[in-house]
Design a protein around this motif. Structure first.
Motif, short mmCIF file in Angstrom:
data_model
loop_
_atom_site.label_atom_id
_atom_site.label_comp_id
_atom_site.label_asym_id
_atom_site.label_seq_id
_atom_site.Cartn_x
_atom_site.Cartn_y
_atom_site.Cartn_z
N PHE A 69 17.75 61.46 -72.13
CA PHE A 69 18.09 61.62 -70.72
C PHE A 69 18.30 60.21 -70.16
O PHE A 69 17.34 59.44 -70.05
CB PHE A 69 16.95 62.31 -69.96
CG PHE A 69 16.57 63.65 -70.51
CD1 PHE A 69 17.13 64.81 -70.00
CD2 PHE A 69 15.63 63.76 -71.53
CE1 PHE A 69 16.78 66.05 -70.51
CE2 PHE A 69 15.27 64.99 -72.04
CZ PHE A 69 15.84 66.14 -71.53
N CYS A 123 11.67 66.22 -67.44
CA CYS A 123 12.58 65.17 -67.93
C CYS A 123 13.86 65.14 -67.10
O CYS A 123 14.32 64.06 -66.70
CB CYS A 123 12.92 65.40 -69.40
SG CYS A 123 11.59 65.03 -70.55
N HIS A 124 14.44 66.31 -66.84
CA HIS A 124 15.66 66.36 -66.03
C HIS A 124 15.40 65.84 -64.61
O HIS A 124 16.20 65.08 -64.07
CB HIS A 124 16.21 67.79 -65.97
CG HIS A 124 17.08 68.15 -67.13
ND1 HIS A 124 18.33 67.62 -67.32
CD2 HIS A 124 16.86 68.98 -68.17
CE1 HIS A 124 18.86 68.12 -68.42
NE2 HIS A 124 17.99 68.95 -68.96
N ALA A 141 21.32 67.58 -71.74
CA ALA A 141 20.88 66.19 -71.75
C ALA A 141 22.07 65.28 -72.07
O ALA A 141 23.16 65.76 -72.39
CB ALA A 141 19.77 66.00 -72.78
N HIS A 144 17.95 73.00 -71.44
CA HIS A 144 17.56 71.61 -71.21
C HIS A 144 18.12 70.61 -72.22
O HIS A 144 18.50 69.51 -71.84
CB HIS A 144 16.04 71.48 -71.18
CG HIS A 144 15.41 72.40 -70.19
ND1 HIS A 144 15.66 72.32 -68.85
CD2 HIS A 144 14.56 73.43 -70.37
CE1 HIS A 144 14.98 73.26 -68.23
NE2 HIS A 144 14.31 73.95 -69.11
N ALA A 163 14.87 62.04 -64.77
CA ALA A 163 16.14 61.38 -65.10
C ALA A 163 17.03 61.33 -63.86
O ALA A 163 17.76 60.36 -63.65
CB ALA A 163 16.85 62.10 -66.25
#
Length: 184
Positions: A161, A98-99, A128, A124, A102
Motif C-alpha cells: 500500500f 491498511c487501506h 492494493a 483488499h 495508506a
C-alpha cells in the motif's frame, strides 16, 4: 462448509498458533530496503519486537485502534497480521486498516497468506498498489523455539500500500512474482 471456513480451519491448525509465527529475517530485508532501512511501525507484534521496528503495538495495545500515521517522519509500516480467528481478529480488519492508513499517506507492506478465492483477498489485496507472490513457502519462526516451522500450508504474499510501486517491485522481485494492483 464454505471456502472461507475451510481456509480458517486450515490456518488454525498446527503445533503453534499461526498468529504467533514470526517472519524470518531474510523476508524482512526487502521490507527494510523499501522503507529506507528501518521499519517504522509494526502494529501487530509481540513485546519481543522481532521485526526490530522503531515503534510497535502488541495484542494488548490493539494496533487496529491506534493511528499509524502519528510517528512522523517514520519509515513506513510492516505487519504480518493474524491469519486466523483464534485471537478474535481475523485478517480482514487489518487490511481495512491498511487501506485507511495508506489513505493518510502511510507506506505499508503486509505479509499475508495467498487466498485468492476469499472475500478479503478480492476486497483488499486486489485493490492494493502491488503484490509479491513469494516463490515457495515461508518457514515461519516458532516463537517458543526460535526455529523455523516447516510445512506451511499456504503460500505467502507481500501486499503493498503506497505510491512507490516501482521501488516495491525492485526490492521484492528476488523473492517472487510482483504484480501491480488496481490501487497503483
Amino acid at each position: 462448509m464454505n471456502l472461507e471456513q475451510r481456509l480458517e480451519m486450515a490456518l488454525d491448525d498446527g503445533p503453534c498458533p499461526p498468529d504467533t509465527y514470526q517472519t524470518p529475517e531474510r523476508y524482512l530485508e526487502p521490507v527494510r530496503a523499501l522503507l529506507s532501512g528501518v521499519i517504522g511501525l509494526d502494529p501487530c507484534t509481540t513485546a519481543a519486537n522481532p521485526t526490530q521496528a522503531r515503534e510497535f503495538f502488541t495484542e494488548a495495545d490493539d494496533g487496529l485502534t491506534k493511528p499509524w500515521a502519528v510517528f512522523p517522519p517514520f519509515h513506513g509500516v510492516f505487519l504480518n497480521p493474524p491469519w486466523s480467528r483464534k485471537l478474535g481478529k481475523p485478517i480482514d480488519p487489518w487490511l481495512v486498516k491498511c487501506h485507511e492508513e495508506a489513505g493518510e499517506g502511510v507506506e505499508i507492506v503486509a505479509l499475508v497468506p495467498v487466498a485468492t478465492a476469499t472475500k478479503w483477498w478480492r476486497r483488499h489485496v486486489e485493490t492494493a498498489a502491488g503484490v509479491c507472490f513469494v516463490h515457495g513457502r515461508i518457514a515461519y519462526i516458532d516463537p517458543r523455539t526460535g526455529k523455523p516451522v516447516q510445512g506451511s500450508k499456504f503460500d505467502s504474499a507481500y501486499v503493498y500500500f503506497g505510491d512507490r510501486f516501482r521501488a516495491f517491485k525492485r526490492e521484492f522481485s528476488a523473492l517472487g512474482w510482483v504484480v501491480e494492483g488496481r490501487g497503483a
